[in-house]
Design a protein around this motif. Structure first.
Motif, PDB file in Angstrom:
ATOM      1  N   ASP A   9      14.050  32.832  53.012  1.00  0.00           N
ATOM      2  CA  ASP A   9      14.265  31.670  53.869  1.00  0.00           C
ATOM      3  C   ASP A   9      13.194  31.589  54.953  1.00  0.00           C
ATOM      4  O   ASP A   9      12.333  32.458  55.089  1.00  0.00           O
ATOM      5  CB  ASP A   9      15.666  31.704  54.487  1.00  0.00           C
ATOM      6  CG  ASP A   9      15.906  32.939  55.344  1.00  0.00           C
ATOM      7  OD1 ASP A   9      14.925  33.575  55.775  1.00  0.00           O
ATOM      8  OD2 ASP A   9      17.086  33.270  55.581  1.00  0.00           O
ATOM      9  N   ALA A  10      13.287  30.529  55.761  1.00  0.00           N
ATOM     10  CA  ALA A  10      12.273  30.248  56.779  1.00  0.00           C
ATOM     11  C   ALA A  10      12.185  31.355  57.828  1.00  0.00           C
ATOM     12  O   ALA A  10      11.091  31.676  58.318  1.00  0.00           O
ATOM     13  CB  ALA A  10      12.572  28.912  57.448  1.00  0.00           C
ATOM     14  N   SER A  11      13.311  31.943  58.195  1.00  0.00           N
ATOM     15  CA  SER A  11      13.288  32.996  59.214  1.00  0.00           C
ATOM     16  C   SER A  11      12.550  34.236  58.720  1.00  0.00           C
ATOM     17  O   SER A  11      11.820  34.878  59.475  1.00  0.00           O
ATOM     18  CB  SER A  11      14.724  33.355  59.639  1.00  0.00           C
ATOM     19  OG  SER A  11      15.462  33.873  58.539  1.00  0.00           O
ATOM     20  N   GLU A  12      12.742  34.552  57.449  1.00  0.00           N
ATOM     21  CA  GLU A  12      12.040  35.692  56.865  1.00  0.00           C
ATOM     22  C   GLU A  12      10.542  35.406  56.772  1.00  0.00           C
ATOM     23  O   GLU A  12       9.710  36.291  57.030  1.00  0.00           O
ATOM     24  CB  GLU A  12      12.613  36.003  55.482  1.00  0.00           C
ATOM     25  CG  GLU A  12      11.870  37.104  54.726  1.00  0.00           C
ATOM     26  CD  GLU A  12      11.996  38.469  55.363  1.00  0.00           C
ATOM     27  OE1 GLU A  12      11.238  39.370  54.969  1.00  0.00           O
ATOM     28  OE2 GLU A  12      12.850  38.644  56.260  1.00  0.00           O
ATOM     29  N   SER A  14       8.839  33.496  58.771  1.00  0.00           N
ATOM     30  CA  SER A  14       8.325  33.593  60.133  1.00  0.00           C
ATOM     31  C   SER A  14       8.145  35.047  60.560  1.00  0.00           C
ATOM     32  O   SER A  14       7.129  35.408  61.167  1.00  0.00           O
ATOM     33  CB  SER A  14       9.274  32.876  61.096  1.00  0.00           C
ATOM     34  OG  SER A  14       8.799  32.948  62.417  1.00  0.00           O
ATOM     35  N   ALA A  15       9.132  35.893  60.234  1.00  0.00           N
ATOM     36  CA  ALA A  15       9.051  37.306  60.616  1.00  0.00           C
ATOM     37  C   ALA A  15       7.875  37.987  59.933  1.00  0.00           C
ATOM     38  O   ALA A  15       7.159  38.791  60.549  1.00  0.00           O
ATOM     39  CB  ALA A  15      10.361  38.006  60.268  1.00  0.00           C
ATOM     40  N   ARG A  16       7.660  37.664  58.676  1.00  0.00           N
ATOM     41  CA  ARG A  16       6.566  38.304  57.945  1.00  0.00           C
ATOM     42  C   ARG A  16       5.208  37.789  58.406  1.00  0.00           C
ATOM     43  O   ARG A  16       4.228  38.545  58.457  1.00  0.00           O
ATOM     44  CB  ARG A  16       6.770  38.125  56.445  1.00  0.00           C
ATOM     45  CG  ARG A  16       7.888  39.050  55.934  1.00  0.00           C
ATOM     46  CD  ARG A  16       8.330  38.766  54.539  1.00  0.00           C
ATOM     47  NE  ARG A  16       7.306  38.945  53.535  1.00  0.00           N
ATOM     48  CZ  ARG A  16       7.533  38.891  52.229  1.00  0.00           C
ATOM     49  NH1 ARG A  16       8.769  38.680  51.792  1.00  0.00           N
ATOM     50  NH2 ARG A  16       6.567  39.058  51.357  1.00  0.00           N
ATOM     51  N   ASP A  18       4.606  36.934  61.481  1.00  0.00           N
ATOM     52  CA  ASP A  18       4.414  37.636  62.748  1.00  0.00           C
ATOM     53  C   ASP A  18       3.902  39.053  62.503  1.00  0.00           C
ATOM     54  O   ASP A  18       3.022  39.542  63.223  1.00  0.00           O
ATOM     55  CB  ASP A  18       5.728  37.690  63.531  1.00  0.00           C
ATOM     56  CG  ASP A  18       6.105  36.347  64.127  1.00  0.00           C
ATOM     57  OD1 ASP A  18       5.223  35.480  64.246  1.00  0.00           O
ATOM     58  OD2 ASP A  18       7.305  36.167  64.462  1.00  0.00           O
ATOM     59  N   ASP A 243      -0.310  28.157  59.046  1.00  0.00           N
ATOM     60  CA  ASP A 243       0.726  28.692  59.933  1.00  0.00           C
ATOM     61  C   ASP A 243       0.286  30.031  60.516  1.00  0.00           C
ATOM     62  O   ASP A 243       0.536  30.319  61.696  1.00  0.00           O
ATOM     63  CB  ASP A 243       2.042  28.884  59.168  1.00  0.00           C
ATOM     64  CG  ASP A 243       2.751  27.568  58.902  1.00  0.00           C
ATOM     65  OD1 ASP A 243       2.335  26.546  59.483  1.00  0.00           O
ATOM     66  OD2 ASP A 243       3.700  27.565  58.092  1.00  0.00           O
ATOM     67  N   ARG A 247      -0.578  31.392  64.615  1.00  0.00           N
ATOM     68  CA  ARG A 247      -0.036  32.595  65.239  1.00  0.00           C
ATOM     69  C   ARG A 247      -1.109  33.447  65.892  1.00  0.00           C
ATOM     70  O   ARG A 247      -0.832  34.176  66.839  1.00  0.00           O
ATOM     71  CB  ARG A 247       0.728  33.424  64.192  1.00  0.00           C
ATOM     72  CG  ARG A 247       2.143  32.923  63.975  1.00  0.00           C
ATOM     73  CD  ARG A 247       2.800  33.627  62.796  1.00  0.00           C
ATOM     74  NE  ARG A 247       4.229  33.386  62.785  1.00  0.00           N
ATOM     75  CZ  ARG A 247       4.805  32.252  62.435  1.00  0.00           C
ATOM     76  NH1 ARG A 247       4.045  31.229  62.071  1.00  0.00           N
ATOM     77  NH2 ARG A 247       6.126  32.110  62.445  1.00  0.00           N
TER      78      ARG A 247
END
Length: 256
Positions: A9-12, A14-16, A18, A243, A247
């Motif tokens: 999902d989108a949260s995963e 984003s975490a990766r 980062d 993206d 960052r």
């Protein structure tokens, strides 16, 4: 075609992203630490090399990359994957040996170090689920060398990865080597010059090799981490790279 049953999902995502940005930052720090050690500016290092050596760097680097592709590939049948720390130990020892005898031994050590660095990049590719036997992956391994080295100003080319790999052949890989070689020659030339710094000698050789190995290992993780994330998230690779750029505080580079 690789099929991912459980799309992340989108949260995963984003975490990766980062985590990959943090790797990118660690890679850049290696160059700063090295410059603090050897002193002076990277731009002035090449001037320390004899004119004859500087004139042959491009050709020598291109040949070293061509040879490294074959040697690194064949060595997999003899020596399996090595942990990242072991590769850094090996290249550090080689750098010390190369720096001990001055420029002649440093020149002799250079193609060997190039081969070990390429093997290290291939090992990272395997960690992310890619096979170095595939031409597209071999292409990507060379592409990692297009990243600005730890002694060179990072102008954003380190994340200017190709968004597609269509009909990648041996000729395509060789073409990429020809384009990457001049950039890598500048970086490796700075390494050679650092190994000729008075007094430091072997210490400079060991330090430069450690920094270079750490740098390219981190950049390989960024490169193949983005490749893997695009597959698992079913995202357009170019959009994912954009993206990632946001960052690390960079926009899309201009194309010439």
């Amino acid at each position: 075609m690789e099929i991912i049953e459980n799309q992340i999902d989108a949260s995963e995502v984003s975490a990766r992203l980062d985590a990959l940005a943090a790797r990118h930052a660690r890679a850049s720090n290696a160059g700063i630490q090295l410059l603090n050690l050897i002193g002076g500016q990277a731009e002035g290092l090449l001037d320390r090399l004899p004119a004859g050596i500087r004139g042959r760097l491009n050709e020598a680097t291109e040949q070293a990359l061509v040879n490294a592709m074959e040697v690194a590939h064949r060595s997999r049948g003899v020596v399996g994957e090595s942990p990242g720390w072991m590769t850094r130990v090996v290249t550090t020892a080689m750098g010390a040996a190369g720096g001990w005898g001055g420029l002649p031994t440093a020149m002799a050590e250079l193609p060997v170090t190039t081969t070990v660095l390429l093997r290290a990049i291939q090992d990272v590719a395997i960690e992310h689920g890619f096979s170095p036997q595939e031409q597209g992956v071999r292409f990507d391994c060379v592409q990692v060398f297009a990243a600005a080295g730890p002694l060179e100003h990072d102008d954003g080319a380190d994340i200017a990865f190709l968004s597609t790999r269509v009909a990648v052949t041996g000729a395509t890989v060789n073409g990429l080597i020809a384009r990457v070689a001049p950039r890598l020659a500048t970086v490796l030339g700075q390494k050679l010059a650092a190994q000729t710094v008075p007094i430091l000698g072997a210490a400079a050789g060991a330090a430069t090799n450690y920094a270079y190995t750490s740098y390219y290992q981190q950049m390989a993780h960024v490169h193949f981490g983005l490749r893997r994330l695009a597959i698992e998230a079913d995202r357009d690779y170019a959009d994912l790279v954009e993206d990632f750029r946001k960052r690390i505080g960079r926009g899309t580079p201009r194309r010439g």
